[in-house]
Design a protein around this motif. Sequence first.
Motif, PDB file in Angstrom:
ATOM      1  N   VAL A   1      17.748  98.496  26.666  1.00  0.00           N
ATOM      2  CA  VAL A   1      19.243  99.116  26.477  1.00  0.00           C
ATOM      3  C   VAL A   1      19.620 100.377  27.412  1.00  0.00           C
ATOM      4  O   VAL A   1      20.658 100.634  27.595  1.00  0.00           O
TER       5      VAL A   1
ATOM      6  N   VAL B   1      18.962  96.644  32.635  1.00  0.00           N
ATOM      7  CA  VAL B   1      19.620  96.905  31.454  1.00  0.00           C
ATOM      8  C   VAL B   1      19.873  95.525  30.967  1.00  0.00           C
ATOM      9  O   VAL B   1      20.710  94.596  31.615  1.00  0.00           O
TER      10      VAL B   1
ATOM     11  N   THR C   1      13.377 101.819  18.251  1.00  0.00           N
ATOM     12  CA  THR C   1      13.522 101.862  19.872  1.00  0.00           C
ATOM     13  C   THR C   1      12.329 102.565  20.390  1.00  0.00           C
ATOM     14  O   THR C   1      11.732 103.432  19.605  1.00  0.00           O
TER      15      THR C   1
ATOM     16  N   PHE D   1      15.079  98.456  22.832  1.00  0.00           N
ATOM     17  CA  PHE D   1      15.319  98.401  21.515  1.00  0.00           C
ATOM     18  C   PHE D   1      14.603  97.113  20.908  1.00  0.00           C
ATOM     19  O   PHE D   1      14.729  95.940  21.564  1.00  0.00           O
TER      20      PHE D   1
ATOM     21  N   THR E   1      25.225  95.422  19.120  1.00  0.00           N
ATOM     22  CA  THR E   1      24.029  95.776  18.323  1.00  0.00           C
ATOM     23  C   THR E   1      24.000  97.287  17.870  1.00  0.00           C
ATOM     24  O   THR E   1      24.133  98.128  18.870  1.00  0.00           O
TER      25      THR E   1
ATOM     26  N   VAL F   1      22.183 100.463  17.632  1.00  0.00           N
ATOM     27  CA  VAL F   1      20.669 100.660  18.045  1.00  0.00           C
ATOM     28  C   VAL F   1      20.343 101.799  17.051  1.00  0.00           C
ATOM     29  O   VAL F   1      19.479 102.010  16.503  1.00  0.00           O
TER      30      VAL F   1
ATOM     31  N   SER G   1      25.761  94.966  30.728  1.00  0.00           N
ATOM     32  CA  SER G   1      25.364  95.249  29.397  1.00  0.00           C
ATOM     33  C   SER G   1      25.145  96.718  29.498  1.00  0.00           C
ATOM     34  O   SER G   1      24.918  97.342  30.525  1.00  0.00           O
TER      35      SER G   1
ATOM     36  N   LEU H   1      24.505 100.478  26.900  1.00  0.00           N
ATOM     37  CA  LEU H   1      24.212 101.389  25.559  1.00  0.00           C
ATOM     38  C   LEU H   1      25.750 102.355  25.544  1.00  0.00           C
ATOM     39  O   LEU H   1      25.575 103.247  26.506  1.00  0.00           O
TER      40      LEU H   1
ATOM     41  N   PHE I   1      24.893  98.884  21.385  1.00  0.00           N
ATOM     42  CA  PHE I   1      24.407  98.211  22.716  1.00  0.00           C
ATOM     43  C   PHE I   1      25.369  97.143  22.830  1.00  0.00           C
ATOM     44  O   PHE I   1      25.414  96.288  21.875  1.00  0.00           O
TER      45      PHE I   1
ATOM     46  N   GLU J   1      25.875  93.900  24.661  1.00  0.00           N
ATOM     47  CA  GLU J   1      25.100  92.842  25.538  1.00  0.00           C
ATOM     48  C   GLU J   1      26.022  91.759  26.077  1.00  0.00           C
ATOM     49  O   GLU J   1      26.682  91.021  25.128  1.00  0.00           O
TER      50      GLU J   1
END
Lengths: 109, 257
Positions: A24, A34, A74, A98, B22, B24, B72, B74, B88, B90
């Motif tokens: 992530v 990523v 994580t 993650f 998502t 995290v 993608s 975070l 996150f 994606e």
Amino acid sequence: MENIYDDVKEFLDQGETVAVATIVSTKGSTPREVGAKMVVTAWGEILGTIGGGCGEADVRREAIEVVRTRKPRTVRVDLLDDISSDSPAVCGGIMNVFIDPWWKDEESD
Amino acid sequence: MDALVQELIKIKSEGAGAVLITVVESQGLDGLDSGDKCLVRDGRIVLGEVNDGDLEQTLLREASERLSDEHSRLVSVETASGGQADVFFEVMPSPPKLIVVGAGHIAVPLVKIAKLMDYHVVVIDDRILFANRERFPDADEVIVGDMAETVKALDITPTTYVVLITRGHKYDEPCLRELLDRPAKYIGMIGSKRRIKACFERFKEEEYVSEELISRVYAPIGLDIATETPEEIALGILGEIIKVRRGGKAQSLSRKR
């Protein structure tokens, strides 16, 4: 193009829980970008890659725990202290991975 | 989770663009836990629930940005109530679409190389002698018709790349008029510096087209790699498209000149 969710579906259809590990965030030089993903089964079988080497082995170990507990976590993978290792995956960066359990909920079928 | 996996597989097979969101890590964000997900497609949440309207807007806005830059990421998200979460995004991008207007000698290698790179390729010309399956066996669509009218009717999205390489400015210009205010990621037009300058001057003077719109156009088209043959010109055009898509600088990585 690869689609890791085809693999996930196959495992879920067999009633298995799997862990999906996703990079992530990264800092410095890392073997993959990523968004790179791998699927880990309860027995530690791996599909896909987040770069191989020691980092991947650590993530695999944690992922088996995630499958067992069904609780996401994580993991910080540090490729800095690995310089002396002869693994080809030594890049010198840090990545946060993650790890998320996926299973088929009975009520939704 | 089963429904989500099925939807993800469906999105992939349809070649649609989508973003899987998502959580995290969540700190004090009501009702959101690590591992919670929602799926965004066509600008709305199609699976999963977000109970906070402001948060939903934030997520949708971020998802749309991620989809357009195809990376993608975070992202740290905050809410008015003081909650915070690492989320996150994606990206599952739809395959890029290349529209080639003008089916002449550059179009042939251009389509071949673009297909190697998995672009969805559309070729347009008003001459059936040029726009046909024999010349473009790999193309996804070959359209014969008035070029500007055809361009006008096409679906153009932020993952669409348009190359204007018709047989003359007389044909390129009306196509460009149809394209300037459309959301294409890239519009390139062939031509000499002089003719392009004249074209842009006409646009500005006669039609009050803004400088901002005109500055979107890559013309003369392609990277400066001293191309000579049609194949090299095609590669230079696709090199420029990759540069725009991925955000590169187009220098030698060694910095050598």
